[in-house]
Design an enzyme around this catalytic site. Structure first.
Site, PDB file in Angstrom:
ATOM      1  N   TYR A 187      36.226   8.175  59.796  1.00  0.00           N
ATOM      2  CA  TYR A 187      35.071   8.900  59.186  1.00  0.00           C
ATOM      3  C   TYR A 187      35.121   8.457  57.694  1.00  0.00           C
ATOM      4  O   TYR A 187      33.725   8.444  57.054  1.00  0.00           O
ATOM      5  CB  TYR A 187      35.174  10.305  59.405  1.00  0.00           C
ATOM      6  N   SER A 240      29.661  12.169  52.565  1.00  0.00           N
ATOM      7  CA  SER A 240      30.812  13.229  52.910  1.00  0.00           C
ATOM      8  C   SER A 240      31.764  13.129  51.759  1.00  0.00           C
ATOM      9  O   SER A 240      31.978  11.999  51.383  1.00  0.00           O
ATOM     10  CB  SER A 240      31.260  12.936  53.998  1.00  0.00           C
TER      11      SER A 240
HETATM   12  N1  LIG Z   1      29.488  20.207  58.304  1.00  0.00           N
HETATM   13  C1  LIG Z   1      30.054  19.521  57.302  1.00  0.00           C
HETATM   14  O1  LIG Z   1      31.289  20.043  56.932  1.00  0.00           O
HETATM   15  C2  LIG Z   1      29.809  18.080  56.913  1.00  0.00           C
HETATM   16  C3  LIG Z   1      30.354  17.873  55.666  1.00  0.00           C
HETATM   17  C4  LIG Z   1      30.122  16.572  55.032  1.00  0.00           C
HETATM   18  C5  LIG Z   1      29.227  15.713  55.714  1.00  0.00           C
HETATM   19  N2  LIG Z   1      28.638  16.131  56.924  1.00  0.00           N
HETATM   20  C6  LIG Z   1      27.676  15.246  57.700  1.00  0.00           C
HETATM   21  O2  LIG Z   1      26.530  15.936  57.699  1.00  0.00           O
HETATM   22  C7  LIG Z   1      25.864  15.446  58.828  1.00  0.00           C
HETATM   23  C8  LIG Z   1      25.313  16.456  59.820  1.00  0.00           C
HETATM   24  O3  LIG Z   1      26.573  17.121  60.426  1.00  0.00           O
HETATM   25  P1  LIG Z   1      26.791  18.522  61.080  1.00  0.00           P
HETATM   26  O4  LIG Z   1      27.793  19.344  60.519  1.00  0.00           O
HETATM   27  O5  LIG Z   1      25.331  19.164  60.936  1.00  0.00           O
HETATM   28  O6  LIG Z   1      27.241  17.891  62.417  1.00  0.00           O
HETATM   29  P2  LIG Z   1      26.753  18.424  63.974  1.00  0.00           P
HETATM   30  O7  LIG Z   1      27.887  17.735  64.682  1.00  0.00           O
HETATM   31  O8  LIG Z   1      26.180  20.006  64.002  1.00  0.00           O
HETATM   32  O9  LIG Z   1      25.258  17.773  64.041  1.00  0.00           O
HETATM   33  C9  LIG Z   1      25.392  16.228  64.164  1.00  0.00           C
HETATM   34  C10 LIG Z   1      24.049  15.827  64.784  1.00  0.00           C
HETATM   35  O10 LIG Z   1      24.021  14.570  64.981  1.00  0.00           O
HETATM   36  C11 LIG Z   1      23.809  14.223  66.311  1.00  0.00           C
HETATM   37  N3  LIG Z   1      24.269  12.886  66.622  1.00  0.00           N
HETATM   38  C12 LIG Z   1      25.508  12.638  67.287  1.00  0.00           C
HETATM   39  N4  LIG Z   1      25.571  11.178  67.478  1.00  0.00           N
HETATM   40  C13 LIG Z   1      24.126  10.561  67.307  1.00  0.00           C
HETATM   41  C14 LIG Z   1      23.633   9.535  67.596  1.00  0.00           C
HETATM   42  N5  LIG Z   1      24.184   8.434  67.869  1.00  0.00           N
HETATM   43  N6  LIG Z   1      22.403   9.180  67.184  1.00  0.00           N
HETATM   44  C15 LIG Z   1      21.661  10.440  66.735  1.00  0.00           C
HETATM   45  N7  LIG Z   1      22.288  11.760  66.780  1.00  0.00           N
HETATM   46  C16 LIG Z   1      23.469  11.874  66.898  1.00  0.00           C
HETATM   47  C17 LIG Z   1      24.202  15.238  67.396  1.00  0.00           C
HETATM   48  O11 LIG Z   1      23.741  15.528  68.567  1.00  0.00           O
HETATM   49  C18 LIG Z   1      24.007  16.485  66.278  1.00  0.00           C
HETATM   50  O12 LIG Z   1      22.788  17.204  66.398  1.00  0.00           O
HETATM   51  C19 LIG Z   1      26.708  14.272  59.480  1.00  0.00           C
HETATM   52  O13 LIG Z   1      26.392  13.134  59.016  1.00  0.00           O
HETATM   53  C20 LIG Z   1      28.038  14.731  58.990  1.00  0.00           C
HETATM   54  O14 LIG Z   1      29.084  13.520  58.795  1.00  0.00           O
HETATM   55  C21 LIG Z   1      29.145  17.426  57.535  1.00  0.00           C
END
Ligand SMILES: NC(=O)c1ccc[n+]([C@@H]2O[C@H](COP(=O)([O-])OP(=O)(O)OC[C@H]3O[C@@H](n4cnc5c(N)ncnc54)[C@H](O)[C@@H]3O)[C@@H](O)[C@H]2O)c1
Length: 248
Positions: free
Chosen positions: A153, A139
């Site tokens: 985070y 991220s």
């Molecule tokens: N959306 C953003 O703006 C953004 C930006 C930078 C990085 N990210 C990263 O991208 C990745 C996906 O994010 P997203 O936006 O799709 O979030 P999201 O919350 O939509 O999806 C996260 C998924 O991880 C699953 N999860 C949570 N805890 C878990 C565990 N212990 N074991 C297995 N699965 C688990 C959840 O059920 C969910 O399906 C993450 O690593 C997040 O940090 C997201």
């Protein structure tokens, strides 16, 4: 993209906003995808909506036993794995002063430990399968000071970047490439539901040079590139999908 056709991929956090876009893109490229997440109902719904060659496994990325079971299931079904996408993640909002120990432990367990355990368990199977790629989802908050909050985070995502470099060197001559994508704020349904119209949403936009949130498909494209043979000479590298954040 070259070299994803017929490849077997393991994807964590598959049912989330980015995970489902990554799953769709890998399947479009001809890969088979083991969809994993903690949310079993959502996993079956996703598999039903995607089509293509998928399998489903409930996997808590912080649980080594779940990883061992998942690797065995993938081995039984496909006999191989070529790609691991460590995408599962949870966030935090606390600052260096207000973050709680409880949230720190949860975030580090999923985002940092989960990424390590994924590489530790699936990396050897990728090597055994003739080589492939790990893609870790980091991220921008682990690469910059972000919005001066999301402290635990940021710490965990910074560690994801460091682990990517370290593991890349470990496997450099053994056919397992390890790279990271570094997204800034991506307008997934969950993010917009949580923050849409809020002060935080305004801060995200105001601090993004391009002036808009990213799209899940834009992250999925970078993941597919790093998972494919088109990036065959890249390891320990990062693709920023950040609307210019890192350039500020
Ligand atoms: N959306 C953003 O703006 C953004 C930006 C930078 C990085 N990210 C990263 O991208 C990745 C996906 O994010 P997203 O936006 O799709 O979030 P999201 O919350 O939509 O999806 C996260 C998924 O991880 C699953 N999860 C949570 N805890 C878990 C565990 N212990 N074991 C297995 N699965 C688990 C959840 O059920 C969910 O399906 C993450 O690593 C997040 O940090 C997201």
């Amino acid at each position: 993209m070259r070299g994803l056709e017929g490849r077997r991929a393991v994807l964590t956090g598959a049912t989330g906003g980015l995970g489902s876009a990554i799953a769709r893109r890998l399947l479009d490229e001809g890969a088979s995808v083991a969809l994993t997440d903690v949310d079993e109902g959502a996993l079956h719904a996703l598999a039903g909506s995607l089509g293509g060659d998928t399998s489903v496994a409930v996997l808590d990325v912080a649980d080594p036993d779940d990883w061992a079971r998942t690797v065995e299931a993938v081995r039984d079904r496909w006999g191989a794995a070529h790609v691991l996408v460590n995408n599962a993640g949870i966030g935090s909002l606390g600052t260096v002063e207000t973050e709680t120990r409880e949230r720190w432990d949860q975030v580090v367990a999923v985002d940092q430990l989960g990424t390590w355990l994924g590489m530790q368990h699936v990396g050897p199977l990728i090597e055994e399968s003739g080589g492939g790629a790990v893609v870790n989802v980091a991220s921008i908050l682990g690469a910059t000071g972000g919005l001066a909050n999301s402290f635990s985070y940021a710490a965990a995502k910074g560690a994801v970047r460091a682990m990517t470099l370290n593991a890349a060197l470990h496997w450099a001559q053994r056919g397992v490439r390890v790279n990271a994508v570094v997204p800034a704020f991506i307008g997934t349904g969950a993010l917009l539901d949580r923050y849409g119209g809020s002060e935080r949403h305004r801060a995200m936009l105001a601090n993004t040079p391009m002036g808009r949130l990213g799209r899940p498909e834009e992250v999925a494209a970078a993941v597919a590139f790093l998972a494919s043979e088109d990036s065959a000479y890249s390891t320990g590298s990062e693709i920023y999908v950040d609307g210019g954040w890192a350039a500020r």
